[in-house]
Write an enzyme that holds these catalytic residues in place. Structure first.
Site, short mmCIF file in Angstrom:
data_model
loop_
_atom_site.label_atom_id
_atom_site.label_comp_id
_atom_site.label_asym_id
_atom_site.label_seq_id
_atom_site.Cartn_x
_atom_site.Cartn_y
_atom_site.Cartn_z
N CYS A 113 0.81 -1.22 0.00
CA CYS A 113 0.00 0.00 0.00
C CYS A 113 0.85 1.27 0.00
O CYS A 113 0.37 2.34 -0.35
CB CYS A 113 -0.94 0.00 1.19
SG CYS A 113 -2.09 -1.38 1.11
N HIS A 250 -3.35 7.31 2.02
CA HIS A 250 -3.72 5.99 1.50
C HIS A 250 -5.12 5.68 2.01
O HIS A 250 -5.41 5.89 3.19
CB HIS A 250 -2.71 4.95 1.97
CG HIS A 250 -3.18 3.54 1.75
ND1 HIS A 250 -3.66 3.12 0.53
CD2 HIS A 250 -3.27 2.47 2.57
CE1 HIS A 250 -4.01 1.84 0.62
NE2 HIS A 250 -3.78 1.43 1.86
N ASN A 280 -10.16 -0.10 -0.57
CA ASN A 280 -8.70 -0.02 -0.47
C ASN A 280 -8.10 -0.59 -1.75
O ASN A 280 -8.17 -1.80 -1.98
CB ASN A 280 -8.24 -0.81 0.76
CG ASN A 280 -6.73 -0.78 0.95
OD1 ASN A 280 -5.99 -0.35 0.07
ND2 ASN A 280 -6.27 -1.24 2.10
N1 ACO Z 1 -18.74 -8.52 8.34
C1 ACO Z 1 -19.30 -8.77 9.53
N2 ACO Z 1 -18.59 -9.10 10.61
C2 ACO Z 1 -17.26 -9.20 10.47
C3 ACO Z 1 -16.60 -8.96 9.25
C4 ACO Z 1 -17.41 -8.60 8.15
N3 ACO Z 1 -16.90 -8.33 6.93
N4 ACO Z 1 -15.28 -9.12 9.41
C5 ACO Z 1 -15.09 -9.45 10.70
N5 ACO Z 1 -16.28 -9.51 11.34
C6 ACO Z 1 -16.53 -9.82 12.73
C7 ACO Z 1 -15.42 -10.60 13.35
O1 ACO Z 1 -15.56 -11.99 13.07
C8 ACO Z 1 -15.61 -10.30 14.82
O2 ACO Z 1 -16.65 -11.08 15.31
P1 ACO Z 1 -16.54 -11.75 16.77
O3 ACO Z 1 -16.44 -10.57 17.70
O4 ACO Z 1 -17.79 -12.53 16.87
O5 ACO Z 1 -15.30 -12.57 16.74
C9 ACO Z 1 -16.09 -8.85 14.81
O6 ACO Z 1 -16.58 -8.62 13.48
C10 ACO Z 1 -15.01 -7.85 15.13
O7 ACO Z 1 -13.85 -8.18 14.38
P2 ACO Z 1 -12.55 -7.30 14.45
O8 ACO Z 1 -11.54 -7.85 13.50
O9 ACO Z 1 -12.16 -7.12 15.87
O10 ACO Z 1 -13.13 -5.94 13.91
P3 ACO Z 1 -12.44 -4.55 13.89
O11 ACO Z 1 -13.26 -3.56 14.58
O12 ACO Z 1 -10.98 -4.63 14.24
O13 ACO Z 1 -12.54 -4.18 12.35
C11 ACO Z 1 -11.12 -4.15 10.43
C12 ACO Z 1 -11.91 -5.01 11.39
C13 ACO Z 1 -12.09 -3.24 9.68
C14 ACO Z 1 -10.41 -5.05 9.42
C15 ACO Z 1 -10.13 -3.30 11.23
O14 ACO Z 1 -9.37 -4.11 12.07
C16 ACO Z 1 -9.22 -2.53 10.36
O15 ACO Z 1 -9.64 -1.62 9.69
N6 ACO Z 1 -7.92 -2.85 10.37
C17 ACO Z 1 -6.98 -2.22 9.54
C18 ACO Z 1 -6.97 -2.98 8.29
C19 ACO Z 1 -6.50 -2.16 7.18
O16 ACO Z 1 -6.85 -1.03 7.02
N7 ACO Z 1 -5.69 -2.80 6.38
C20 ACO Z 1 -5.17 -2.22 5.28
C21 ACO Z 1 -4.01 -1.33 5.65
S1 ACO Z 1 -2.62 -1.83 4.91
C22 ACO Z 1 -3.07 -1.96 3.37
O17 ACO Z 1 -3.74 -1.09 2.90
C23 ACO Z 1 -2.71 -3.19 2.61
#
Ligand code: ACO
Length: 323
Positions: A113, A250, A280
């Site tokens: 990224c 980004h 993204n």
């Molecule tokens: N739909 C519904 N529920 C979901 C989904 C989905 N698509 N994905 C995960 N969940 C559930 C999980 O299973 C979990 O359920 P549980 O509590 O029963 O176990 C719950 O939602 C919470 O999951 P978390 O992973 O803790 O959710 P979080 O609030 O951390 O959000 C996310 C997840 C959006 C991926 C967040 O962690 C994030 O934005 N991280 C950064 C990722 C990123 O931006 N990456 C790219 C940067 S680097 C690059 O660009 C390559």
């Protein structure tokens, strides 16, 4: 003093839009969950015949047209991508051929990224070092092709697209009043390699593999790393948050974007956000956002524009440009 000045910009998106509603038919997710956690409403997905090189070529042609240049006027092409058409030859060479360019040099840059930030920094170094006069810098991706479409924690986040800028050597005074790239700050730390990666490759599995991510771990590091390289850019140029006209981050996640802007004291009305419509798009996200905000008249000649990215590796970086 030689500066690398933005002479043109362009972008390209696949024809097909995939909304969160459609995503609900593929995995156990909801529009509400995706919007609340990421700010993403839709993304573009490459169809048959649309590849990283074809999208990159379209973005390049748009940038050339805007700059009133032809491929003959270029002497360097750098393509930032983690989803090349082939393991080799480089997508940049493929695009060079598509443009009918038979001279100069072309190569790919892989920093996930942060790829576009790395590529702009590299093109700037080539230009200031006298190795190139006009560089086409492209960020192009088809992440839809490395997603595990059964993994709801990753497949809802990414999209496809391409963006490009043309950097040209121009004489500057050496002050912050100059147009062009004023500083670039690059970082990486491979200790985080297992937090965001693709589980395949030519030398390990002999397959392409799929994207894997520990989302929370990425989130935990993102804001600190982004603010670190932006503060470094301020320090290197003697500028402050108040001087910035536009922050073009980004586009990974709305919460990361808002958190970084808040920590830096940059008001949200100075932040370009396109993650809602593009998702993204990895190395393509910054040039897509630049194209959006420069085409609609927000980013104007002379504006101070801060680019930043953080991604797999981890890699992270910033570039400060006077547009
Ligand atoms: N739909 C519904 N529920 C979901 C989904 C989905 N698509 N994905 C995960 N969940 C559930 C999980 O299973 C979990 O359920 P549980 O509590 O029963 O176990 C719950 O939602 C919470 O999951 P978390 O992973 O803790 O959710 P979080 O609030 O951390 O959000 C996310 C997840 C959006 C991926 C967040 O962690 C994030 O934005 N991280 C950064 C990722 C990123 O931006 N990456 C790219 C940067 S680097 C690059 O660009 C390559």
């Amino acid at each position: 003093m030689i500066r690398s000045v933005v002479r043109g910009f362009g972008a390209a998106l696949p024809k097909r839009v995939m909304t969160n509603k459609e995503m609900e038919t593929k995995v156990d997710t909801s529009d509400e969950w995706i919007v609340q956690r990421t700010g993403i409403h839709q993304r573009y997905i490459a169809g048959e015949g649309e590849t990283t090189a074809s999208l990159g070529e379209s973005a390049a042609r748009a940038a050339l047209a805007r700059a009133d240049l032809t491929p003959d006027d270029l002497d360097l092409i750098i393509v930032a991508t983690s989803t090349p058409d082939n393991t080799f030859p480089a997508t940049a060479v493929n695009i060079q051929n598509r443009l009918g360019m038979r001279h100069g040099a072309a190569f790919d840059m892989q920093a996930v990224c942060s790829g576009f930030v790395y590529a702009v920094a590299t093109a700037d170094a080539y230009i200031r070092g006298g190795l190139a006069k006009r560089a086409l810098v492209i960020g192009a991706e088809t992440f839809s092709r490395i997603l595990d479409w059964s993994d709801r924690t990753t497949c809802v986040l990414f999209g496809d697209g391409a963006g490009a800028i043309i950097l040209e050597a121009q004489e500057g005074s050496g002050t912050n009043a100059d147009r062009g790239v004023l500083t670039a700050q690059l970082r990486s730390d491979g200790i985080h390699g297992d937090k965001l990666y693709v589980d395949g490759g030519p030398s390990t599995t002999g397959t392409v593999g799929h994207l894997r991510m520990e989302g929370r771990e990425v989130f935990k590091h993102a804001v600190g790393m982004i603010t670190d390289v932006i503060e470094a850019a301020f320090k290197a140029t003697g500028t402050t948050a108040d001087d910035v006209d536009w922050l073009v981050p980004h586009q990974a996640n709305r919460r990361i974007i808002d958190g970084s802007a808040k920590k830096l004291g940059i008001p949200l009305d100075k932040v370009v956000v396109t993650v809602d419509v593009h998702g993204n798009t990895s190395a393509a996200s910054i040039p897509l956002a630049l194209d959006t905000a420069a085409a609609d008249g927000r980013i104007k000649k002379g504006d101070l524009v801060m680019l930043e990215a953080m991604g797999g590796g981890f890699t992270w970086g910033s570039v400060l440009i006077r547009w």
